[in-house]
Design a protein around this motif. Structure first.
Motif: not given
Length: 278
Positions: A118-119, A121-122, A163-167, A174
């Protein structure tokens, strides 16, 4: 994109109030146009005139003269048409702003497969937004009147959420994270654009401007050092008189200030993600 919080182009009449409401859809006329829900005139009074040409002309004027110069009359003049002929395609200037904004924002570039987590990707998402704003600085001058709603704005929003899917964050969190990161990006670009415009207006480069600023602060605080002890310590390091952190700190990244700020924002998000995983 990021801007107003969630998407790079969110703003200019993307919400209600950008033109009149379209018949039967509950959407503003500008949104109906952006989503292709309005029938376009098949043939205008001037050969070759089209909605795409009108939008392109508006973007060209904004890029060279600023968003304030974009009026229906100015666009018509650039196209060699009458202002009234434009109203067959665009109902008002606010609607033109929405269409210009969506066209300039564009579809987000595909995120490389090697960017994972997530990081990372963000970070990639934030940098991509920033590049759009830097190519079209006039975008940050358009007032934000609503959340993102045009096709490209929602594509950027979709990419940010993905991008936060696995957060492990809840969906509402989100969205809040996207608003935080997008707001940081827009603010940083706006600040840099304002500073650059001010220096250009005074005919100074970044190095000269910062040296002059340091001398000014030094003169103003030297007579009362006890009142400004922290500023005096900062002046003593010489940091205030250089154009960027690379010169002062030896940082390898020429985009130090942006990366520093983005990193600290994401450090805070990481704390939230960690709490969500407990």
């Amino acid at each position: 994109m990021a801007a107003d919080g969630v998407s790079a182009g969110a703003g200019a009449g993307a919400g209600a109030g950008a033109g009149e409401e379209g018949a039967g859809t509950g959407l503003s006329v500008s949104l109906e146009t952006a989503w292709g829900l309005r029938e376009r005139p098949s043939k205008g009074p001037k050969p070759g005139l089209s909605l795409d040409r009108i939008v392109d002309a508006g973007i060209a004027i904004a890029a060279s003269e600023g968003i304030g110069a974009v009026t229906m009359g100015r666009v018509a003049k650039a196209l060699g048409a009458s202002p009234m002929s434009l109203y067959r395609y665009v109902s008002a200037r606010d609607e033109l702003y929405v269409l210009m904004q969506d066209a300039a924002t564009g579809t987000p570039p595909g995120m490389p497969a090697e960017v994972t987590g997530w990081r990372a990707r963000l970070e990639w998402w934030a940098r991509a937004q920033r590049e759009v704003f830097r190519r079209h600085l006039w975008l940050v001058r358009i007032p934000i009147t609503g959340p993102p709603a045009t096709p490209h704005q929602l594509e950027w929003m979709e990419q940010g959420l993905a991008a936060l899917d696995d957060s492990g964050l809840e969906e509402g969190w989100k969205l809040s994270v996207l608003m935080l990161v997008g707001g940081f990006v827009r603010n940083e670009v706006t600040l840099m654009a304002d500073l650059d415009a001010g220096m250009r207006a005074e005919g100074r480069g970044p190095d000269e401007a910062m040296r002059q600023y340091a001398r000014k602060v030094d003169a103003l605080t030297s007579t009362a050092p006890g009142r400004f002890p922290s500023l005096r310590r900062l002046l003593a390091t010489g940091v205030l008189g250089v154009a960027d952190a690379e010169d002062a700190e030896g940082a390898e990244d020429a985009e130090f200030e942006f990366e520093f700020g983005l990193g600290r924002v994401l450090d805070g998000v990481a704390v939230l993600v960690g709490e969500a995983g407990r």
